[in-house]
Design a protein around this motif. Sequence first.
Motif, short mmCIF file in Angstrom:
data_model
loop_
_atom_site.label_atom_id
_atom_site.label_comp_id
_atom_site.label_asym_id
_atom_site.label_seq_id
_atom_site.Cartn_x
_atom_site.Cartn_y
_atom_site.Cartn_z
N GLN A 263 -0.57 -2.21 3.39
CA GLN A 263 -1.92 -2.54 2.99
C GLN A 263 -1.91 -3.27 1.64
OE1 GLN A 263 -4.40 0.76 1.73
NE2 GLN A 263 -6.29 -0.29 2.33
N PRO A 264 -2.46 -4.48 1.58
CA PRO A 264 -2.65 -5.10 0.27
C PRO A 264 -3.63 -4.25 -0.55
CG PRO A 264 -2.95 -6.70 2.04
CD PRO A 264 -2.91 -5.35 2.68
N TRP A 265 -3.36 -4.12 -1.83
CA TRP A 265 -4.20 -3.30 -2.70
C TRP A 265 -4.42 -4.09 -4.00
CZ3 TRP A 265 -7.23 0.50 -1.55
CH2 TRP A 265 -7.74 1.35 -2.54
N PRO A 266 -5.52 -4.83 -4.10
CA PRO A 266 -5.71 -5.76 -5.21
C PRO A 266 -6.21 -5.13 -6.51
CG PRO A 266 -7.57 -5.90 -3.71
CD PRO A 266 -6.60 -4.91 -3.11
N PHE A 267 -5.51 -4.06 -6.97
CA PHE A 267 -5.92 -3.36 -8.19
C PHE A 267 -4.69 -3.09 -9.08
CE2 PHE A 267 -8.77 -2.20 -4.70
CZ PHE A 267 -9.97 -2.68 -5.21
N PRO A 268 -4.07 -4.06 -9.74
CA PRO A 268 -4.53 -5.45 -9.67
C PRO A 268 -3.89 -6.26 -8.54
CG PRO A 268 -2.91 -5.23 -11.39
CD PRO A 268 -3.10 -3.85 -10.82
N SER A 269 -2.63 -5.91 -8.15
CA SER A 269 -2.00 -6.72 -7.10
C SER A 269 -0.79 -5.98 -6.53
CB SER A 269 -1.56 -8.08 -7.66
OG SER A 269 -1.11 -8.91 -6.61
N SER A 270 -1.05 -4.98 -5.72
CA SER A 270 0.03 -4.19 -5.14
C SER A 270 0.08 -4.36 -3.63
CB SER A 270 -0.17 -2.69 -5.46
OG SER A 270 -0.02 -2.45 -6.84
N LEU A 271 1.21 -3.97 -3.06
CA LEU A 271 1.34 -3.84 -1.61
C LEU A 271 1.73 -2.41 -1.32
CD1 LEU A 271 1.37 -5.16 1.22
CD2 LEU A 271 3.84 -5.49 0.90
N MET A 272 0.85 -1.69 -0.63
CA MET A 272 1.13 -0.30 -0.27
C MET A 272 1.99 -0.28 0.99
SD MET A 272 -0.62 1.03 -2.71
CE MET A 272 -0.60 2.79 -2.31
N ILE A 273 3.15 0.34 0.91
CA ILE A 273 4.10 0.38 2.01
C ILE A 273 4.07 1.80 2.59
CG2 ILE A 273 6.50 0.03 2.70
CD1 ILE A 273 6.78 -1.72 0.13
N GLY A 274 3.43 1.94 3.75
CA GLY A 274 3.18 3.26 4.32
C GLY A 274 4.36 3.76 5.14
N CYS A 275 4.87 4.93 4.76
CA CYS A 275 6.05 5.50 5.42
C CYS A 275 5.83 6.97 5.78
CB CYS A 275 7.27 5.42 4.48
SG CYS A 275 7.75 3.74 4.02
N GLU A 276 6.73 7.47 6.60
CA GLU A 276 6.78 8.90 6.90
C GLU A 276 8.19 9.39 6.59
OE1 GLU A 276 6.31 11.98 10.69
OE2 GLU A 276 5.43 9.97 10.78
N GLY A 277 8.27 10.52 5.89
CA GLY A 277 9.57 11.09 5.55
C GLY A 277 9.70 12.50 6.08
N GLU A 278 10.90 12.85 6.51
CA GLU A 278 11.17 14.18 7.03
C GLU A 278 11.74 15.06 5.93
OE1 GLU A 278 13.62 14.00 10.48
OE2 GLU A 278 12.30 12.57 11.54
N ALA A 279 11.00 16.11 5.57
CA ALA A 279 11.46 17.02 4.52
C ALA A 279 12.63 17.87 5.00
CB ALA A 279 10.31 17.91 4.08
N GLN A 280 13.56 18.14 4.09
CA GLN A 280 14.71 18.98 4.42
C GLN A 280 14.47 20.44 4.06
OE1 GLN A 280 17.74 16.79 2.26
NE2 GLN A 280 18.27 15.59 4.09
N GLY A 281 13.33 20.72 3.46
CA GLY A 281 12.94 22.08 3.12
C GLY A 281 11.48 22.08 2.74
N ASP A 282 10.88 23.27 2.55
CA ASP A 282 9.45 23.30 2.25
C ASP A 282 9.10 23.93 0.91
OD1 ASP A 282 10.01 25.93 2.82
OD2 ASP A 282 8.51 26.13 4.41
N ALA A 283 10.10 24.28 0.10
CA ALA A 283 9.83 24.84 -1.22
C ALA A 283 9.29 23.75 -2.15
CB ALA A 283 11.09 25.46 -1.82
N LEU A 284 8.21 24.04 -2.87
CA LEU A 284 7.56 23.06 -3.73
C LEU A 284 7.79 23.40 -5.20
CD1 LEU A 284 4.09 22.67 -1.93
CD2 LEU A 284 6.13 21.23 -1.68
N VAL A 285 8.13 22.37 -5.98
CA VAL A 285 8.19 22.48 -7.43
C VAL A 285 7.41 21.28 -7.97
CG1 VAL A 285 9.64 22.59 -9.48
CG2 VAL A 285 10.45 23.58 -7.32
N LEU A 286 6.16 21.49 -8.35
CA LEU A 286 5.26 20.38 -8.66
C LEU A 286 5.42 19.89 -10.09
CD1 LEU A 286 1.94 21.57 -6.93
CD2 LEU A 286 3.92 20.39 -5.94
N ASP A 287 5.34 18.58 -10.23
CA ASP A 287 5.24 17.96 -11.55
C ASP A 287 3.76 17.95 -11.92
OD1 ASP A 287 5.08 16.37 -13.78
OD2 ASP A 287 6.23 14.70 -12.95
#
Length: 304
Positions: A234-258
């Motif tokens: 998706q083009p995202w003109p703020f100011p000029s990006s291209l959003m590249i949409g992907c899906e990733g497979e997690a190797q675990g479900d433990a979360l450590v948030l930033d």
Amino acid sequence: MTASLDRLGYAHSLLERHSAERTGPTPTLADTPDASLLLFCGDVPVLRVTEGGATCLLAPEDAARAGAPSPELFLGRVGGRPAFAGALPADAAGLFADDPAYRVLDARAVAVEGAVPAPEMGVMATAKSLLGWHARHGFCANCGTATTLSCGGFRRDCAACGTEHFPRTDPVVIMLVTHGDRCLLGRQARFAPGVYSCLAGFLEPGETIEDAVRRETFEEAGVRVGAVRYHLSQPWPFPSSLMIGCEGEAQGDALVLDRTELEDARWFTRDEVRRMLERTHPDGLMTPPPMAIAHSLVRLFAER
């Protein structure tokens, strides 16, 4: 996912790009009275009201009340006719805002509201990104000399050192990370209340799309990702990006948030995600609107 893609903002375009037309003298707005003009006051587009809603494809005379736009960029053609982008000072919006024949509406709001036909939004994205680039890149990054517009606006040239400058697009990976029948969504403090979205981040120099997905997910949520698949962009003109949409497979479900990046992130079941898309989640949680690529990625998971 067809219905979702129909509402994806800026992803559909009527613009016929003619790079060969940019190498010699390009058409000018003054010489093409039948041209289409995408007019911006600062970074806000001017729309003309139509019977069915509005359009961002104005006629050259629509700008007459505000004077000649500067810069004037030749984008290509729409319906075989030249299409231009033009900028006016931000305060020129007042010349249109009080006229019921026009709307002055932020470009994000145009996409959220669906204020113009979807195929026009891609033309708007090109116009907004290019005008923004010219506003920010008036001087040569190599020697500091003022540059001049060239190739209809798709290049700026430095007469002093001969450097040619081209518009930049900043790639951003945005990913739906899954673990079995659950997906990972997060939110930042600036999000509207209850909104959870896909994780995202800028692609770094020398980095593949797949590695950017893995790095950003680990940095923000502490989750290691294995296989990565591309879905859509998706083009995202703020100011000029291209959003590249992907899906990733997690190797675990433990979360450590930033916590400097995310206010919260959690795993959602497919049923929860469906309710979020339908705006029926018992806790009032929801996904971004259909104009956002995150909505399309989440819907792809929900409808699987």
